[in-house]
Structure formats: structure tokens, C-alpha cells
Write an enzyme that holds these catalytic residues in place. Sequence first.
Site, PDB file in Angstrom:
ATOM      1  N   THR B  54      47.070  37.349  49.066  1.00 53.04           N
ATOM      2  CA  THR B  54      47.411  38.434  48.044  1.00 53.04           C
ATOM      3  C   THR B  54      46.673  37.542  47.121  1.00 53.04           C
ATOM      4  O   THR B  54      46.713  36.198  46.457  1.00 53.04           O
ATOM      5  CB  THR B  54      48.394  38.559  47.608  1.00 53.04           C
ATOM      6  OG1 THR B  54      48.539  39.399  46.505  1.00 53.04           O
ATOM      7  CG2 THR B  54      49.371  38.028  47.585  1.00 53.04           C
ATOM      8  N   GLU B  55      46.092  37.554  46.320  1.00 50.65           N
ATOM      9  CA  GLU B  55      44.440  37.401  44.994  1.00 50.65           C
ATOM     10  C   GLU B  55      45.339  36.398  43.991  1.00 50.65           C
ATOM     11  O   GLU B  55      45.007  35.900  43.011  1.00 50.65           O
ATOM     12  CB  GLU B  55      43.626  37.971  44.462  1.00 50.65           C
ATOM     13  CG  GLU B  55      44.182  38.843  43.867  1.00 50.65           C
ATOM     14  CD  GLU B  55      43.593  41.151  44.741  1.00 50.65           C
ATOM     15  OE1 GLU B  55      44.150  40.269  45.999  1.00 50.65           O
ATOM     16  OE2 GLU B  55      43.439  41.744  44.196  1.00 50.65           O
ATOM     17  N   ASN B  56      46.892  37.303  43.500  1.00 41.33           N
ATOM     18  CA  ASN B  56      47.942  36.765  42.976  1.00 41.33           C
ATOM     19  C   ASN B  56      48.739  35.261  42.985  1.00 41.33           C
ATOM     20  O   ASN B  56      49.442  34.979  41.716  1.00 41.33           O
ATOM     21  CB  ASN B  56      48.941  37.794  42.249  1.00 41.33           C
ATOM     22  CG  ASN B  56      49.948  38.369  43.197  1.00 41.33           C
ATOM     23  OD1 ASN B  56      49.139  38.542  44.214  1.00 41.33           O
ATOM     24  ND2 ASN B  56      50.565  38.347  43.587  1.00 41.33           N
ATOM     25  N   SER B  96      42.656  30.928  43.468  1.00 39.87           N
ATOM     26  CA  SER B  96      43.076  32.154  44.252  1.00 39.87           C
ATOM     27  C   SER B  96      41.881  32.488  44.822  1.00 39.87           C
ATOM     28  O   SER B  96      41.140  33.238  45.468  1.00 39.87           O
ATOM     29  CB  SER B  96      44.318  33.017  44.070  1.00 39.87           C
ATOM     30  OG  SER B  96      43.755  33.745  44.822  1.00 39.87           O
TER      31      SER B  96
END
Lengths: 236, 230
Positions: B54-56, B96
Site C-alpha cells: 500500500t503506497e502509504n 514506497s
Amino acid sequence: MIHKLYDSAASAVADIFDGATVLIGGFGEAGSPIELIHALIDQGARELTVVNNNTGSGHVGLAALIENRRVAKMICSFPRTANSTVFPDLYSKNKIELELVPQGTLAERIRAGGAGIPAFYTATSVGTQLAEGKEHRQFNGREYVLEHGLTADFALIKCRSADRLGNVIYNKTARNFSPVMATAAQTTIVQADEYVPEGKLEPEAIVTPAIYVDRIVAVSTPLQESELVAAGVQYP
Amino acid sequence: MTTVTNMATGWSRQDIARKIAADIPDGAFVNLGIGMPESVVNHIPQGREVIFHTENGLLGMGPAPPAGEEDPELINAGKRHVTAITGASFFHHADSFAMIRGGHIDICVLGAMQVSQTGDLANWSMGEADAAPAVGGAMDLVAGAKQIFVATQHCTKSGKPKLVESITLPATGLAVVSRVYTNMAILDIRNGAFELVELAPDVDLQTLQDNTGATIIVPVHAETGKAASL
């Protein structure tokens, strides 16, 4: 002796000036330095350019900073989230400026700024509205767009632990933009859940080394944005 | 003759998620977009190891926590509460997105407003002038992930085709989508056309074509009984 600890959020943000560019860490409420933001509202600086992934929610934290008309311009990737009405309302009335940046480009622009890299090429946004008017160049047959590094006057970030020298570790996905923001500001101000003596943090595990941190405020029980929003709190 | 369809036609959202999950190979690193793609996490076949990004800033995203165990500092890109699997790692946003932009993510599953027959994707803006636009990480994901799957209803809420010859909404990326999963069919983007892979059980080819804004190619080897019978 290195002294980075300030006795209050108010004293740590006292010199943020009108027109300053301020990087604010956090992704939604995770990692949002809400006590520092509230201190900035109390302090009164105006015409700020604020960089954050979002625009806050409810009427506290970043949303309250915007609602109190301290922000002239937002640089962000996703200005709409659940319970986010303050920014969209002002934007629809043409009362606040928006620079919309793809999330990865935003992170990389801040990283580049902090690393002394003035600009870089990326494939992100090629062929879209967000690449219009930007310099393009081909490398190995693929099209890229030029994006500029981003630096700021101040960074406000939240962390789990900071030591006396300014070494910092974060908590889970509350880390997000904060480590790159810490590198890209003239003055980086950290609110820490926990302030510890040097040596307490494992050197192999330090995420933001002390060189990037200028001021520390200990906030042992930070407010939680979602709880304030659920309770209908409005700041100030 | 046009056959009227609606969102109840064909596969359910969970069916679509199951179809996508079945196509994700063992060992893949996968990013799931907000909305329908999020439920893919619940349908990975037993015995297959898939790592969700997840990009966070989390690699090894697990399912939602039980009620009462939510952690406001452990969320996904859609800002929903998640868990971290054993062996997960946390990292900052530039790292990320280096995973995304550097081509390290094997598959990304995204929602769509429109997909063109050449693989152009529109999923970030309705083009309304006074509404604040929001792009998030979509443009990074389509530019960087090795493969882009789209999960979407076949038509808009008002019944208009989402699969079209050319997108009319603002682009997220050009020639980026490789496969589309809808309630009516699975379609590959191949040689500038939508090519049928599988029809939903209660959908016939004519209905699919009538609800698609581009010509659908049916390969002779299409293995669905209904397509083959046409």
C-alpha cells in the site's frame, strides 16, 4: 551542547512567518502533527503555502488551518477525503489555490529538494493534463516529464520517538511523507510522542538522522484527529 | 437489438474480486487501488503467497483488524484500518513510490471511469471545473507497475459504456491497461482492441457488445460455451 527541545509547541512554531512554505507530514490523520498545527493557528501566520498529501478533515488540524484562512495555496495529491469539506468549499469559491501533484511525484519532489537535486524526469503523468506545459524528454525510447525539487521554510512532523540529538523513529504508516519532509526544510520541527536520551534508539533503526531535525516538542498524548472529528470539535 | 442491463447483470463485485485473485501468481507483489480492487485481498487462493503493497508505506498489508483493534496509525491508501502481516515492513513515501515508479510492483489493480481499446485509463477526474481535482497515486501506479488490471462495473450508473474506443475524460495514463474485469466479462487489451477472455455465465456476446463502446474481438479459441456458440 545541542539543545533542540522546546518547552511548548507554541515556542517551537513562533517564528513561522507570513508567506512561508510549510511541509506538514501525515497521510490523512496518520502522522498528522496536530498539536504543532494548532499552535500555528494560534500563532497567526498567514498567506502560507502548505504541502501535505491531503487537506485535512472536519474542523481541526490542517482543515482548521485552512478554515481560518491562513493558507493561500495547497500543494497536494488528494485534496478530497472523508469528512473533508473545508478545502473543497474554498476551492469551489476560488478562494484558495491548488497545485495538484501525483502522489509519487510529490514525494520525489520533496526527496529531491532535500537532496539538493533541482529537478528530475519521471514517466508519471506523461500524456495527462498534469504534464501540460512541462518540459518533456525521451530516454531509451520512453517519454518523461521534468519535475522540480521542492524545498520549504519549515517542516512540521510527528514521530513516535526523538532523542536529545534529534534522531527520530516513526510509528507504522504514520511515517509516510515525514522522513523526506524533514530533509527538505530550512527548519524541521518535530513533535514526539516520546523524548528520550541519546543512545536509547537503536542506531540501525533510526529513520531520520539528527542532522535533519532542528526542534523537538514532546507531546506524550497527542490528540487523535478522527476522534475530534467524530466529536464535532472545531479548532480553535 | 439492445439488451438492457444493469449492475446486477453477470458477476457480483465479490465474483470479480475472486476472478482477479485467481489470476495473481504465487509470489507476486501487488498494489490494490481504492474501492472494488480492495476486496481482492480476501480472495487469494489457499496456498498462494501474495504480498500486498500500500503506497502509504507498508509492504505486507493484511486484512482489516477485528472491531476494537483498529490503529489510527496503521491504514491503507484508502485510509481504512488494516493490519500488517508477520514479515511486513514500513517505509517512507519516497521509498514506497520508488517501488512503484521503479517497476518493482508486479500487478496493480485499479478502478476506472473509462478504459479505451488501446489501454488508456481515465480514473481520476470527471473534468468538472469547480470541483477540486484529486489524483493520489494513480498516475504513478499506471506509469510504474509492470501490469495494470482494471476492476470495474461494465457500465456507468446511468448505463453508459465505460469501455470505449477513445476516452473522453481526462487521462490517468495512456496505453497502460492490460486486462479489464467487469461484471459482464474479462477482456484483454491486445493489438488496440478489447479481446474476450471470459464471459460471465448469464451474459451473451450480443449483450456484452451492446454495452461496450468499442468492437469486441472474440478469438476462435475463446473457451466460454456461450461465446463459442455464436
